[in-house]
Scaffold this active site. Structure first.
Site, short mmCIF file in Angstrom:
data_model
loop_
_atom_site.label_atom_id
_atom_site.label_comp_id
_atom_site.label_asym_id
_atom_site.label_seq_id
_atom_site.Cartn_x
_atom_site.Cartn_y
_atom_site.Cartn_z
N ASN A 123 0.75 -1.34 -0.33
CA ASN A 123 -0.12 -0.25 0.40
C ASN A 123 0.50 1.55 0.02
O ASN A 123 0.32 2.31 0.16
CB ASN A 123 -0.93 0.18 1.15
CG ASN A 123 -1.62 -1.22 1.22
OD1 ASN A 123 -1.62 -1.87 2.06
ND2 ASN A 123 -2.77 -1.01 -0.11
N ILE A 168 0.92 6.86 0.76
CA ILE A 168 0.40 5.28 1.43
C ILE A 168 -0.94 6.08 0.45
O ILE A 168 -1.53 6.71 0.93
CB ILE A 168 1.00 5.77 2.61
CG1 ILE A 168 1.79 6.31 3.00
CG2 ILE A 168 -0.14 4.74 3.48
CD1 ILE A 168 2.34 6.97 4.69
N CYS A 169 -1.34 5.07 0.49
CA CYS A 169 -3.47 4.52 0.57
C CYS A 169 -3.82 3.98 2.01
O CYS A 169 -3.64 2.95 1.64
CB CYS A 169 -2.83 3.85 -1.09
SG CYS A 169 -4.33 3.21 -1.52
N LEU A 170 -3.84 5.01 2.18
CA LEU A 170 -4.30 4.16 3.18
C LEU A 170 -5.29 5.45 3.67
O LEU A 170 -5.92 6.69 3.79
CB LEU A 170 -3.28 5.24 4.82
CG LEU A 170 -4.15 4.79 5.93
CD1 LEU A 170 -3.93 2.85 6.68
CD2 LEU A 170 -2.89 5.51 7.24
#
Lengths: 663, 195
Positions: B123, B130-132
């Site tokens: 991720n 960041i893919c959050l």
């Protein structure tokens, strides 16, 4: 518009005067509108209809049964929204704000909300964020805001139904940011991530700034149209109306109050008889680059040395490629120029090429070029016609009858009968507008038949023939209408108004009245022609929508014969004057001759079967008065006759004969 | 000059200093409170914690503070490549550096968080983004810097291969865990020498 209301009044009045209409069948004969075909006065009588179960307000105008859509302006939208909210609020015994949140969540469908609520209220409450009980703030003097972590006295804190406290400043920031982010603000929840309590309009009004409140309100009203599956905005630029549609028959055409017609399904302009899928394919094709590639393939050849595409637009066969290549070759056979010259046929022919062709030595590239050329030609053929019709449609729309000719009519008769002249003027205006509308609409249908033709499968010859025949008839009918509209009315522009001197006036009046009577005749004839054309177009559209399923090559020939008869029948009517109308009514396609009748759908001339068409098996569509222009026509004729008789009485027989002569 | 965003950032910093969560640290840059440098320790007992290479069996995890000092009680076979500058007292192994960029809309809008160290994670994009979810649509004004960093730390061990930012890592994580762990350890080792 005032004139619309007056038209309505006049129409209602004329309902009562049965003797005006020789045929007996009332004008408001709604029973004959069997399949909900949209009548051509829709464009003018677009009052709001009261057809959906959600609408109950009485301020909306009368309802026309065959319409399956309603035009809503901003106030109507607000009102419908309020009504839905009130309904839900009373039935479920919740606050209006909660009802609003609930409805927005379920796309403004009152029935859906009711179903879901009574199925499982708990689940709904949880999903939407409506808590059962309102937890008040803890009863302490000071509280800490969960966002800025400052402490404030209790009255500077606020919370949603969940009771999570935040200070008013942080609330304002939170709500303001959400509103500025867009319509997502309608689904706002408590800032606490573990809590899903919904924030409704009441909290927004309490906590947001005035600008933000206004924005929120606007999103809320807009949501009624945008989230609702039954309503859409009218796509015309600058138009503020929304259209509420009841999906029923396959006909998605809508005429907005701003006079723009569009297809409700795909929100493109109205495109009967083709379906929405074909329309989007066609539009895509017009814009796609693929056609450019096809064109290059079809119209250019690659240089034998550097392979760049070359298009030849004039001159001889000796081609020199551009630098840096500079290769010289023969266009026909693509061989080097050094091997050509006088011997091989000179500069405009190429023996080598002919010889090679005869031996069948042309290669694949040539074949590909041929195919590309054919496909491109076919596409160009249809596209050009589609584009021409589109530009004509735009022209027809803008073009309206110049005032001078109508004014002239008024002035001529004003000397004698002011009131009647006003009537005539009104009707003339109305009719000419109807006329223009009709032309525009027919142009549009014709335009889309070209797109239809493009997508017809190549191998079905009978269908293709039938289609082209129908199209040809439609096109010639339309051309005739168009000609009339443009040329015949020119006659008015050359005449001057009446003069003061009585003799001069008399002569002028004689000329004018005879002109007028002729023009009225022509007008009526055009309108009947228009009625016939309109019927014809309706037939065409219906046939195309049925996918030309009722094709029979014999029927095609028979129709060709019968339609010619009908056409010449209406042509004959042109010569006659006062006696005209009765004979003209027989030229309508739906006549009942004692020997045969023409089917409305496939135009087959039925001889034996009285009620069901032998060819297409459709029931006979019986409509004595195919369109309202017919009645207008009859009224005008009657008026004219009455006026002339009156004039005769007033002015005496001698003058009458002088003025009207043998007419 | 003290806007609500800055006030709130000061509070976040104070909180971080007074009550730091384990394995996390961060501070604003000297002249700019809107830009923070942070460090995350790889969670213990994971490939991220800078575990020994496979030929070393006994390896005690080292409990090290960022601005602190090394405990005497560590044993390790490999000489860890860290540089101890007494003045800065900084240990650079098994830490992953990030930057957090805040705006005046904070806390109503999330900061932009990026890894400075090179990462291999399903991720995390190649450029460090960041893919959050809580940093995008699930953001809430209640989250503070500590919460952000903690959730990133737990993301390290709990990747979500369904929304892959690094397709290679995501595929490896689903199919070949051993290879994935090996790559992670490689990256972690690199972070030792990185400055």
């Amino acid at each position: 518009m005032d004139s619309e209301d007056e038209m309505a009044a006049m129409m209602e009045d004329s309902n009562d005067d049965e003797e005006f209409y020789g045929g007996g069948g009332g004008y408001g004969d709604d029973d004959s509108d069997s399949d909900g075909v949209v009548m051509d006065y829709d464009g003018f009588m677009d009052h709001d209809s009261d057809d959906s179960d959600d609408l109950s307000s009485s301020h909306l105008h009368y309802h026309h049964r065959s319409q399956n859509y309603t035009i809503l302006d901003e106030d109507d939208i607000r009102q419908c929204q309020e009504e839905s909210i009130t309904k839900i609020s009373t039935v479920l015994s919740i606050s209006r704000v909660a009802a609003g949140i609930l409805l927005r969540h379920y796309n403004w469908s009152v029935s859906k909300v009711n179903d879901e609520w009574f199925a499982d209220e708990e689940k709904v409450r949880k999903t939407v964020g409506l808590l059962e009980n309102d937890s008040p703030l803890p009863d302490v003097k000071e509280l800490t805001c969960g966002i800025c972590f400052e402490t404030y006295p209790r009255d500077r804190m606020s919370a949603a139904a969940c009771g999570h406290p935040f200070c008013v400043i942080c609330w304002q920031g939170y709500v303001g940011t959400a509103i500025n982010d867009g319509p997502g603000c309608l689904m706002l929840r408590c800032p606490d991530p573990s809590c899903g309590a919904a924030i409704g309009q009441d909290m927004v009004n309490k906590l947001a700034s005035n600008d933000d409140k206004e924005k929120y309100n606007r999103y809320f009203v807009r949501s009624f149209v945008e989230d609702n599956r039954k309503t859409k905005w009218c796509p015309a630029p600058g138009c503020e109306y929304a259209v509420d549609f009841v999906v029923g028959s396959g006909n998605y055409d809508v005429n907005c109050r701003c006079s723009y017609s569009f297809c409700w399904n795909c929100v493109e302009e109205a495109h009967r008889p083709v379906d929405c899928g074909t329309v989007s394919k066609w539009i895509l094709k017009n814009s796609a680059e693929s056609e450019n590639m096809n064109w290059i393939l079809a119209n250019s050849k690659p240089c034998p040395k550097c392979k760049r595409p070359i298009e030849k637009n004039q001159g001889c066969m000796h081609i020199t490629c551009t630098p840096p290549c500079k290769f010289e070759f023969c266009w026909l056979c693509l061989g080097a120029w050094t091997e050509h010259g006088e011997r091989t046929g000179g500069f405009y022919a190429c023996n080598r090429y002919e010889a090679a062709k005869q031996e069948g030595a042309c290669d694949d590239a040539e074949k590909r070029r041929e195919m590309a050329k054919n496909s491109l030609e076919r596409y160009t053929h249809y596209y050009e016609r589609w584009a021409t019709n589109q530009s004509l449609e735009k022209l027809s729309d803008i073009q309206c009858q110049p005032e001078s000719q109508l004014k002239f009519i008024v002035e001529a008769w004003l000397q004698c009968f002011i009131l009647d002249a006003l009537y005539i003027l009104r009707y003339a205006e109305y009719l000419s507008a109807l006329f223009v509308n009709l032309i525009v609409e027919c142009r549009r249908v014709l335009k889309w038949t070209y797109a239809y033709g493009y997508y017809l499968p190549e191998n079905e010859h009978a269908k293709k023939q039938f289609f082209e025949y129908l199209q040809g008839e439609a096109e010639s009918g339309l051309e005739r209408l168009h000609q009339c509209a443009e040329k015949e009315f020119q006659v008015y522009l050359n005449s001057e108004g009446p003069s003061k001197d009585f003799n001069e006036f008399r002569t002028k009046l004689a000329g004018l009245t005879s002109l007028f009577s002729v023009s009225v005749d022509i007008f009526c004839q055009q309108l009947i022609g228009a009625g016939v054309t309109k019927n014809y177009f309706e037939n065409l559209v219906r046939a195309l929508e049925n996918g030309l399923s009722d094709v029979d090559s014999d029927a095609v020939c028979r129709q060709a014969g019968s339609s010619k008869n009908v056409g010449s029948g209406s042509g004959k009517g042109r010569g006659g004057k006062g006696k005209g109308p009765t004979s003209r009514s027989n030229s309508s396609r739906n006549i009942d001759d004692s020997t045969h009748w023409s089917c409305e759908y496939c135009t087959y001339a039925n001889v034996r079967s009285p009620t069901v068409c032998e060819m297409c098996q459709q029931r006979r569509y019986v409509n004595l008065y195919p369109n309202p222009t017919y009645h207008m026509v009859l009224y005008i004729i009657q008026l004219f006759i009455v006026v002339r008789v009156d004039l005769k009485l007033k002015l005496g027989t001698t003058w009458w004969n002088m003025v009207f002569g043998q007419i | 000059m003290s806007t609500p965003a800055r006030k709130r950032l000061m509070r976040d910093f104070k909180r971080l200093q007074q009550d730091p969560p384990a394995g996390i640290s961060g501070a604003p840059q000297d002249n700019n409170i809107m830009l923070w440098n942070a460090v995350i320790f790889g969670p213990d007992d994971t490939p991220w914690d800078g575990g020994a290479s496979s030929d070393v069996d006994n390896y005690k995890t080292i409990d090290c503070k960022l601005y602190g000092w090394l405990h005497e009680s560590h044993t390790c076979h490999n000489l860890l490549a860290y540089s101890l500058e007494h003045s800065k007292q900084r240990a650079v192994y098994r830490t992953f550096k990030l930057t957090l960029q805040f705006t005046e809309d904070y806390p109503n809008k999330p900061p932009t968080v990026r890894f400075v160290s090179r990462m291999f994670h399903p991720n995390i994009y190649a450029d460090g983004s960041i893919c959050l979810d809580i940093l995008q649509n699930q953001w809430s004004p209640i989250y503070d810097v500590a919460a952000i960093l903690t959730s990133i730390q737990s993301l390290l061990c709990d990747p979500n291969p369904n929304s892959p930012a690094n397709s290679e890592a995501a595929r490896m994580f689903s199919e070949n865990k051993r290879e994935y762990n090996r790559r992670v350890r490689e990256i972690v080792e690199q972070s030792w020498t990185a400055d």
